[in-house]
Design an enzyme around this catalytic site. Structure first.
Site, PDB file in Angstrom:
ATOM      1  CG  HIS A  72      -2.332  -0.866   1.031  1.00 40.14           C
ATOM      2  ND1 HIS A  72      -3.232  -0.768   1.660  1.00 40.14           N
ATOM      3  CD2 HIS A  72      -2.370  -2.016   0.327  1.00 40.14           C
ATOM      4  CE1 HIS A  72      -4.177  -1.633   1.275  1.00 40.14           C
ATOM      5  NE2 HIS A  72      -3.798  -2.505   0.744  1.00 40.14           N
ATOM      6  CE1 TYR A 200      -5.304   4.325   8.384  1.00 43.38           C
ATOM      7  CE2 TYR A 200      -5.900   4.173  10.808  1.00 43.38           C
ATOM      8  CZ  TYR A 200      -5.146   3.776   9.724  1.00 43.38           C
ATOM      9  OH  TYR A 200      -4.118   2.986   9.964  1.00 43.38           O
ATOM     10  N   PRO A 292      -4.889   1.244  18.662  1.00 39.94           N
ATOM     11  CG  PRO A 292      -6.739   0.124  18.115  1.00 39.94           C
ATOM     12  CD  PRO A 292      -6.004   0.969  19.040  1.00 39.94           C
ATOM     13  CE  LYS A 296       3.757   3.661  13.420  1.00 39.94           C
ATOM     14  NZ  LYS A 296       3.739   3.018  12.146  1.00 39.94           N
ATOM     15  CE1 TYR A 384      -1.376   4.142   9.149  1.00 36.42           C
ATOM     16  CE2 TYR A 384      -0.326   3.220   7.287  1.00 36.42           C
ATOM     17  CZ  TYR A 384      -1.359   3.340   8.127  1.00 36.42           C
ATOM     18  OH  TYR A 384      -2.363   2.075   8.243  1.00 36.42           O
TER      19      TYR A 384
END
Ligand code: APR
Ligand code: PHB
Length: 389
Positions: A72, A200, A292, A296, A384
């Site tokens: 991704h 998200y 979450p 991580k 990220y």
């Protein structure tokens, strides 16, 4: 039994450490209280940082990950009805790989079995002793009989509810904690994901996340009350609530189906310091928990194991303790970066009614900044995809 390293816990931290030590010729045993099947039945996150993928290569267990992992290069944020893509690859030069934690665990268990490495599953009453001296001991019971393992080091990879951290005198440990007032209700289903990339979602009804395990298996979450029960969420109600939090584009592509798994997880930030107590070394969830939101948890377990395996390998090759001495400080530096990032993403995207209109306005300003500043996007992206080890 006498081994060099006794590893408590057969989650990703314990298994990855076991594999790296095995490849280095260090004799280790894994002692796990549950059965293999139980460990494999737990559904957890599934986004791997590039550093973790590299570690799986180093651990010689990346074959299936290479074939089945989904690369991704970006994530999407849907905030108050507006979508914004974070170009992870473009902004940070790195990507993430979607591959379930359950699959990582399975690959590691298979490698361990193939290597004939020692593992004890369904060990009862595991206790750890003598780690402040030179000869630590692990005791457990199995099928009614008492067993004892003598070792040089104990690796506490037994998760948040394990036995290792509570075995350290309270005065030697400092805890830092933030508990959030909500949970995530998660559903796993054999339906194609709504989008190529993760979405998200920050919605006035609460956070949502569209994730996936493969092109045919999706993982969705919605923010829920902390004391909510899965029984309150029959599949239809879950899908309806998720749909309400999406935009038209995602809603029109949402495929629903029976849930394979449904669970509620509380959100927590927690760090115990230090991570080493004499010959007991903590790694993974045994030492720290992150909410979450930043994906991580698993990746932090892997970075701890990176430092820990290197330190133990150096010790057994040269007798030097400098890397073991540096272990806790080195881990905690990266841990706190991930704790900060996960806390920040949690704050940006969830509904905090107690923060009132001021809190929401601050979230809106933060999102506005993220959409319009390359620097802000880069900051999100580089955290990220994972800060370097
Ligand atoms: N004795 C032996 N084993 C134990 C004990 C005990 N007293 N207590 C717990 N365990 C085992 C658990 O059954 C579990 O299999 O230790 C293991 C810990 O594994 P995880 O909880 O998966 O923790 P870790 O390996 O650090 O992995 C961190 O997993 O929990 C997720 O979100 C977390 O993704 C992160 C990753
Ligand atoms: C998941 O797929 O389970 C997942 C993905 C990203 C997160 C958390 C969980 O941030």
């Amino acid at each position: 039994m006498r081994v060099q390293v006794a590893i408590i816990g057969s989650g990703p931290a314990g298994l990855l450490l076991g594999q790296l030590l095995h490849l280095a010729g260090i004799d280790a045993v894994i002692v796990e209280q549950r059965s293999k099947e139980y460990v494999l039945g737990r559904i957890r996150a599934g986004v791997l940082e590039q550093c973790m993928v590299d570690m799986m290569e180093r651990a010689q267990i990346a074959g299936r990950l290479r074939a089945e992992g989904l690369v991704h290069e970006g994530i999407e944020i849907l905030f108050g009805g507006e979508r914004h893509r974070i170009d992870l690859q473009g902004l940070s030069g790195k990507h993430v790989t979607v591959y379930g934690q359950t699959e990582v665990t399975r690959d590691l268990m298979d490698a361990r079995a193939a290597a004939g490495a020692k593992s004890v599953y369904e060990a009862d009453n595991v206790t750890v002793h003598g780690f402040d001296g030179k000869r630590p001991v692990v005791r457990y019971r199995k099928e009614g009989a008492a067993h004892e393992i003598e070792c040089d080091f104990i690796a506490g990879c037994d998760g948040f509810h394990g036995v290792c951290r509570p075995s350290v005198p309270q005065s030697a440990i400092t805890e830092h904690e933030r508990v959030y007032a909500f949970g995530w209700l998660g559903v796993l289903a054999d339906v194609p994901p709504v989008s190529e990339e993760l979405i998200y979602v920050s919605h006035e009804r609460g956070f949502a996340l569209c994730s996936m395990r493969s092109r045919t298996r999706s993982r969705y979450y919605i923010q829920c009350e902390l004391d909510d029960k899965v029984e309150n969420w029959p599949d239809q109600l879950f899908w309806a609530e998720l749909a309400r939090r999406l935009d038209d584009r995602a809603r029109s592509r949402l495929v629903t189906g029976p849930s394979l798994e449904k669970s509620i997880a509380p959100l927590r930030s927690y760090v115990a310091e230090p991570m080493r107590f004499g010959r007991l070394l903590l790694a993974g969830d045994a030492a720290h928990i992150v909410p979450p939101t930043g994906a991580k948890g698993l990746n932090l377990a892997a970075s701890d194991v990176h430092y820990l395996s290197n330190a133990l390998i150096e010790y057994y090759r040269s007798g030097k303790t400098s890397a073991l001495d540096a272990y806790s400080g080195q881990c905690l530096r990266r841990v706190w970066q991930a704790v900060r990032f996960s806390w920040w993403m949690t704050n940006l995207l969830h509904l905090f009614p107690e923060n009132g209109s001021f809190g929401r306005k601050i979230q809106c300003a933060e999102f506005d900044y993220l959409m319009n500043s390359r620097a802000a996007g880069t900051s999100l992206a580089e955290n990220y995809v994972g800060l370097p080890y």
